[in-house]
Design a protein around this motif. Sequence first.
Motif, mmCIF file in Angstrom:
data_model
loop_
_atom_site.group_PDB
_atom_site.id
_atom_site.type_symbol
_atom_site.label_atom_id
_atom_site.label_comp_id
_atom_site.label_asym_id
_atom_site.label_seq_id
_atom_site.Cartn_x
_atom_site.Cartn_y
_atom_site.Cartn_z
ATOM 1 N N ARG A 128 69.800 33.983 50.888
ATOM 2 C CA ARG A 128 68.901 33.582 51.971
ATOM 3 C C ARG A 128 67.459 33.619 51.458
ATOM 4 N NH1 ARG A 128 70.777 34.066 57.181
ATOM 5 N NH2 ARG A 128 68.829 34.999 57.892
ATOM 6 N N VAL A 129 66.778 32.467 51.561
ATOM 7 C CA VAL A 129 65.417 32.347 51.045
ATOM 8 C C VAL A 129 64.484 31.911 52.174
ATOM 9 C CG1 VAL A 129 63.891 31.073 49.473
ATOM 10 C CG2 VAL A 129 66.143 31.863 48.690
ATOM 11 N N GLY A 130 63.386 32.635 52.349
ATOM 12 C CA GLY A 130 62.433 32.342 53.410
ATOM 13 C C GLY A 130 61.449 31.250 53.015
ATOM 14 N N ILE A 131 61.231 30.325 53.933
ATOM 15 C CA ILE A 131 60.279 29.231 53.711
ATOM 16 C C ILE A 131 59.568 28.928 55.036
ATOM 17 C CG2 ILE A 131 61.237 28.044 51.685
ATOM 18 C CD1 ILE A 131 62.176 26.940 55.174
ATOM 19 N N GLY A 132 58.466 28.199 54.949
ATOM 20 C CA GLY A 132 57.772 27.747 56.148
ATOM 21 C C GLY A 132 58.475 26.531 56.730
ATOM 22 N N ALA A 133 58.540 26.451 58.056
ATOM 23 C CA ALA A 133 59.204 25.324 58.711
ATOM 24 C C ALA A 133 58.424 24.035 58.490
ATOM 25 C CB ALA A 133 59.332 25.603 60.204
ATOM 26 N N GLU A 134 59.160 22.942 58.238
ATOM 27 C CA GLU A 134 58.599 21.600 58.067
ATOM 28 C C GLU A 134 57.694 21.501 56.838
ATOM 29 O OE1 GLU A 134 59.507 19.020 59.948
ATOM 30 O OE2 GLU A 134 60.814 20.342 61.116
ATOM 31 N N THR A 135 57.885 22.377 55.859
ATOM 32 C CA THR A 135 57.075 22.355 54.640
ATOM 33 C C THR A 135 57.810 21.613 53.527
ATOM 34 O OG1 THR A 135 58.032 24.442 53.880
ATOM 35 C CG2 THR A 135 56.010 24.574 55.214
ATOM 36 N N THR A 136 57.073 21.307 52.468
ATOM 37 C CA THR A 136 57.699 20.691 51.295
ATOM 38 C C THR A 136 58.668 21.661 50.624
ATOM 39 O OG1 THR A 136 55.679 21.324 50.095
ATOM 40 C CG2 THR A 136 55.895 19.014 50.736
ATOM 41 N N HIS A 137 58.452 22.949 50.812
ATOM 42 C CA HIS A 137 59.370 23.946 50.243
ATOM 43 C C HIS A 137 60.735 23.840 50.915
ATOM 44 C CE1 HIS A 137 55.173 25.468 50.316
ATOM 45 N NE2 HIS A 137 55.404 25.516 49.013
ATOM 46 N N GLN A 138 60.741 23.678 52.221
ATOM 47 C CA GLN A 138 62.002 23.486 52.943
ATOM 48 C C GLN A 138 62.675 22.192 52.503
ATOM 49 O OE1 GLN A 138 61.629 23.083 57.208
ATOM 50 N NE2 GLN A 138 63.785 23.505 57.562
ATOM 51 N N ALA A 139 61.887 21.116 52.384
ATOM 52 C CA ALA A 139 62.447 19.824 51.983
ATOM 53 C C ALA A 139 63.027 19.896 50.573
ATOM 54 C CB ALA A 139 61.362 18.742 52.057
ATOM 55 N N TRP A 140 62.316 20.563 49.656
ATOM 56 C CA TRP A 140 62.792 20.656 48.271
ATOM 57 C C TRP A 140 64.096 21.444 48.191
ATOM 58 C CZ3 TRP A 140 63.668 24.580 44.694
ATOM 59 C CH2 TRP A 140 63.882 24.158 43.374
ATOM 60 N N LEU A 141 64.160 22.569 48.886
ATOM 61 C CA LEU A 141 65.386 23.367 48.863
ATOM 62 C C LEU A 141 66.560 22.583 49.448
ATOM 63 C CD1 LEU A 141 64.494 27.043 49.874
ATOM 64 C CD2 LEU A 141 65.315 26.215 47.667
ATOM 65 N N GLN A 157 54.618 37.278 56.355
ATOM 66 C CA GLN A 157 54.701 38.712 56.616
ATOM 67 C C GLN A 157 56.039 39.067 57.265
ATOM 68 O OE1 GLN A 157 52.553 40.974 55.411
ATOM 69 N NE2 GLN A 157 51.631 39.172 54.466
ATOM 70 N N ASN A 158 56.505 38.197 58.146
ATOM 71 C CA ASN A 158 57.830 38.417 58.759
ATOM 72 C C ASN A 158 58.934 38.264 57.728
ATOM 73 O OD1 ASN A 158 56.769 38.924 61.288
ATOM 74 N ND2 ASN A 158 56.929 36.792 61.969
ATOM 75 N N ALA A 159 58.752 37.317 56.798
ATOM 76 C CA ALA A 159 59.731 37.147 55.723
ATOM 77 C C ALA A 159 59.781 38.392 54.840
ATOM 78 C CB ALA A 159 59.393 35.910 54.893
ATOM 79 N N LEU A 160 58.615 38.951 54.525
ATOM 80 C CA LEU A 160 58.556 40.179 53.729
ATOM 81 C C LEU A 160 59.261 41.328 54.446
ATOM 82 C CD1 LEU A 160 54.935 40.193 52.261
ATOM 83 C CD2 LEU A 160 57.065 40.301 50.955
ATOM 84 N N LEU A 161 59.054 41.419 55.742
ATOM 85 C CA LEU A 161 59.694 42.470 56.521
ATOM 86 C C LEU A 161 61.214 42.347 56.462
ATOM 87 C CD1 LEU A 161 59.316 44.865 58.472
ATOM 88 C CD2 LEU A 161 59.259 43.204 60.342
ATOM 89 N N ASP A 162 61.706 41.120 56.555
ATOM 90 C CA ASP A 162 63.150 40.912 56.466
ATOM 91 C C ASP A 162 63.682 41.222 55.074
ATOM 92 O OD1 ASP A 162 63.500 40.312 59.082
ATOM 93 O OD2 ASP A 162 63.819 38.159 58.817
ATOM 94 N N MET A 163 62.888 40.949 54.042
ATOM 95 C CA MET A 163 63.314 41.304 52.679
ATOM 96 C C MET A 163 63.443 42.812 52.540
ATOM 97 S SD MET A 163 61.537 38.741 49.907
ATOM 98 C CE MET A 163 62.541 39.462 48.605
ATOM 99 N N ARG A 164 62.484 43.544 53.081
ATOM 100 C CA ARG A 164 62.519 45.016 52.987
ATOM 101 C C ARG A 164 63.721 45.594 53.731
ATOM 102 N NH1 ARG A 164 56.599 44.612 54.321
ATOM 103 N NH2 ARG A 164 55.502 44.641 52.326
ATOM 104 N N ASN A 165 64.134 44.889 54.778
ATOM 105 C CA ASN A 165 65.260 45.366 55.576
ATOM 106 C C ASN A 165 66.597 44.750 55.172
ATOM 107 O OD1 ASN A 165 63.797 47.142 57.306
ATOM 108 N ND2 ASN A 165 62.997 45.366 58.412
ATOM 109 N N GLY A 166 66.606 44.031 54.041
ATOM 110 C CA GLY A 166 67.845 43.494 53.500
ATOM 111 C C GLY A 166 68.385 42.269 54.200
ATOM 112 N N ARG A 167 67.561 41.623 55.021
ATOM 113 C CA ARG A 167 68.016 40.431 55.731
ATOM 114 C C ARG A 167 67.646 39.134 55.016
ATOM 115 N NH1 ARG A 167 66.287 43.766 60.214
ATOM 116 N NH2 ARG A 167 64.226 42.816 60.139
ATOM 117 N N LEU A 168 66.923 39.245 53.920
ATOM 118 C CA LEU A 168 66.452 38.069 53.172
ATOM 119 C C LEU A 168 66.461 38.412 51.698
ATOM 120 C CD1 LEU A 168 65.300 35.231 54.019
ATOM 121 C CD2 LEU A 168 63.028 36.195 53.644
#
Length: 245
Positions: A128-141, A157-168
């Motif tokens: 699971r990889v966090g990206i911004g919605a409607e970004t080129t990063h989402q399109a590329w993935l 920051q929310n993505a980082l929080l999920d990484m620390r909690n093992g959700r990302l």
Amino acid sequence: MLKLVLLLLLTAIISCAQAAAPLRFASTANNPPFEFLNSEYQLVGFDIDLAKALCERMQQQCSFTNNIFERLLPSLKFRRYDAVISGLDITEERQKLVDFTNPYINNSGTMVAGKGLYNNIEQMKGKRVGIGAETTHQAWLTVTWPEIIAVTYDNYQNALLDMRNGRLDGIFSDTVAIQELLKTNPQLAVVGQPITDQRFFGSGLGIAVRKGNTQLLDNLNKALESLKNDGTLDQLRRRWFGAAD
């Protein structure tokens, strides 16, 4: 005669009001160092300083609005803003919707994950990889690595929080933004090499204006060229990115 004088006076008043109207920029304040909110909840960052320098060069006032990234281009189309400056990659898909200035900075994408866990992006399959919605990063993935599970966030920051909690498992964003992230998160490390896929990141970042707004586009391009020629753009890059570009 009196009607003619009144008409000319009204025209002059309208012209002055239009001339005094600020150039309305929109951005999304969740992508440091390009744009973010400081401790006083003011919109700051490289893009904001660049927009202010452009307005100064054009001898025009400017205003800034923070909006959700997915709403920026649609809102531009409906004339809620005059221009969007928000780390926008110039892509063929977006050029169908808006016109872009000449690029003001090169761009690439970089993925990070927990230090020592992954050596290359292929190892991120099924993760699971966090990206911004409607970004080129989402399109590329989506296009290049459909086996990677893209999870959208409104801020990293929310993505980082999920990484620390093992959700990302990872985060994928602009290289400069990732470098900023790594400064305060030593537990993270870059996975593989920066992505420079021409379809998504190869044309650089640009400022978006409404289709057909050639006068504003020309004015922005002339001001941008002036900032490049006198070294102002390089000064802004060094201030916000250091040696990175």
